[in-house]
Write an enzyme that holds these catalytic residues in place. Structure first.
Site, short mmCIF file in Angstrom:
data_model
loop_
_atom_site.label_atom_id
_atom_site.label_comp_id
_atom_site.label_asym_id
_atom_site.label_seq_id
_atom_site.Cartn_x
_atom_site.Cartn_y
_atom_site.Cartn_z
N SER A 229 9.21 -52.91 -24.21
CA SER A 229 10.18 -53.50 -23.29
C SER A 229 11.11 -54.47 -24.00
O SER A 229 12.13 -54.88 -23.44
CB SER A 229 9.45 -54.20 -22.15
N HIS A 230 10.78 -54.86 -25.23
CA HIS A 230 11.70 -55.70 -26.01
C HIS A 230 12.23 -54.97 -27.23
O HIS A 230 12.72 -55.58 -28.17
CB HIS A 230 11.01 -57.00 -26.45
N ASP B 71 7.92 -55.05 -15.29
CA ASP B 71 6.77 -54.29 -14.80
C ASP B 71 6.88 -54.02 -13.30
O ASP B 71 6.48 -52.96 -12.83
CB ASP B 71 5.47 -55.04 -15.11
#
Lengths: 337, 337
Positions: free
Chosen positions: A47-48, A188
């Site tokens: 996610s990064h 999320d």
């Protein structure tokens, strides 16, 4: 069909830089952002990782961020470095402020780096790891957008407000943690919504303040902090120290500035550094031994140190490159053209 | 029959001082300790109130603590004050170190106070409140004895490792929190054991690492941190910053020093102070407004600020004195003779 593209770290970096410079980023901005994004991908913090690039481009297209901003570093006080990011993204502001933070910390024992007016999308561990690689301990925090209700409340006030810490070790990786003070990351909740999956209890409440596992109801309501009233108190501390203390926005004020554009938040960040050599007991070998004994006592009973999985992923990626979905790779190649 | 004795704050302070001086405490040590203990009683933090006095006396009787210790304050580095408590209790060490911490913070923007070799039994909020009363923000942390298992483990490594924070407000009480990074205080486990009451789930594990609500099994096993792996990470940070960073003991090392005496832990404490006037945006009225807007957003939705109950108790006690069990009062009067 979930086909994957495999890229070497250099290829991933070059592709990231091409996407960014194609959309008006200066070479310096593009390099700092690509560095952080490739580090995220390398450590399998997906996610990064490279997944962030389309959102970064979008933040610029919507006219919020300046992709060619030149951060202004100033020696604000004996213990305080200030970097005005001038509405650019945070990584270059951090990279330019770090040398003076390190210098001040080695002189004072403790110093602070205040970054103002930055768009922020990164994890904080790359920053505290950079501090630890100088032999210093680091502590970083930043607000975000107001998505999280205080304990006992029902309306969002806090951001996901991460806190990261690193402690240098004589051998190998530092001790590092980086976590949101929200029960779960904002992304999320969005992924559960997209996939039609229920949330876990304790993550969110609906607009009436009732516990919910429905992601749609959570997006209309509020996220919760981790750890009840204690997590809520920490989230408030992050708002105060990385907001009003440094002359910058709280998560609520940052959300108001966003004004529905739904791009990366604009706000500040506070980073502290500590030089063990200037604190009492400096150089006494039993201090390093006591810290190492703490880590040994955790690992020897089968518990994990924070970041242990991330460092294992790093070893894999250093050897054999990073894997991203082919669809993401196609998107990035198109964005680079 | 739970009869109560009612004491004015002055009477409570005088009784505390008499108990302490009767057992060899110097006037300076007794004054600082009595101040903190009466503040705890006044705020109805009963476990940090006059109830503590017999344990403090016991720590001296067992030959561990020096009741007449003269703390040594030194200007350790431009941003670091050190106080060697010389095996005395922490309150006098803090009181003597505070003026130099404040002076350094007003010069540097940020500074640290490292207290070494102190016996520690107090809450941390009196200290961060004292910092806030100077117009500064304060952050304090300390290890204790190793009673708490890391997330995913079963053996105790961490102390209850409290963290406290205060932020000065233009009117009224500061924003203050003070919490253990353990799920619950050690004393609560002991009280449940004494009263034969089951623990709440999530507080503790037995010696095999299984969740337990049996206080006896918990005392043989380990306590848990609040907030799972995030609370565990914070507990480790407290060990490192208030232990090896400042040349002092971790909770495990402090427990070893105690060597079964079961008295107050001997270790260090780290206190940070921040001067908003030396950070970016100093004096801009919108910074104070943003902080106040944060508090308003919490309170206006019916949620509580941390310490709100404690401040309400303070108002009551200031008006009508403190209430302690008659049996405790009898014990203290006997100890003062």
């Amino acid at each position: 069909m979930n086909t994957q593209a495999v890229l070497s770290l250099d290829d991933a970096r070059n592709l990231s830089v091409r996407v960014l410079t194609r959309h008006g980023f200066s070479a310096a901005q593009a390099d700092s952002i690509a560095q952080v994004i490739v580090a995220g991908q390398r450590d399998e913090c997906h996610s990064h990782g490279l997944y962030r690039l389309p959102g970064i481009v979008e933040t610029v297209k919507k006219g919020k961020a300046d992709p060619a901003a030149v951060p202004d570093v100033s020696d604000h006080a004996p213990g305080v470095v200030r970097v005005d990011a001038r509405r650019g993204f945070s990584p270059l502001a951090f990279d330019l402020g770090l040398p003076l933070l390190v210098e001040k910390t080695r002189r004072q024992g403790i110093a602070a780096l205040a970054i103002n007016h930055c768009f922020h999308f990164t994890a904080l561990w790359p920053e505290v790891e950079a501090i630890a690689s100088e032999g210093l301990a680091g502590l970083a925090m930043t607000p975000s957008h107001s998505w999280v209700a205080p304990a006992g409340g029902r309306l969002p006030v806090f951001g996901t407000n991460p806190i990261a810490f690193a402690w240098p070790r004589p051998q190998g990786h530092p001790f590092v943690f980086d976590f949101a003070t929200s029960a779960i990351a904002r992304g999320d909740i969005e992924l559960h919504h997209r996939d039609g999956k229920p949330l876990q209890p304790g993550w969110a409440i609906d607009a009436e303040g009732n516990p919910t596992t429905d992601p749609a109801a959570a997006l209309d309501g509020a996220m919760l902090t981790f750890g009840g009233h204690k997590g809520s108190a920490l989230a408030a501390m992050v708002e105060l120290l990385a907001g009003p203390l440094i002359g910058d926005l709280t998560s609520t004020a940052s959300q108001a500035f966003d004004d529905g554009a739904k791009v990366a938040p604009l706000h500040g960040e506070l980073i502290l550094a500590f030089d063990p050599a200037l604190f009492p007991g400096a150089g006494a070998p039993e201090n390093t031994e006591r810290a190492e004994a703490l880590f040994t006592a955790i690992v020897d009973q089968g518990a994990r140190l924070p970041s242990q999985r991330r460092f294992a992923a790093r070893t894999r990626s250093d050897a054999s490159g990073v894997h991203i979905p082919q669809t993401l790779h196609d998107t990035l190649v198109a964005l680079a053209k």
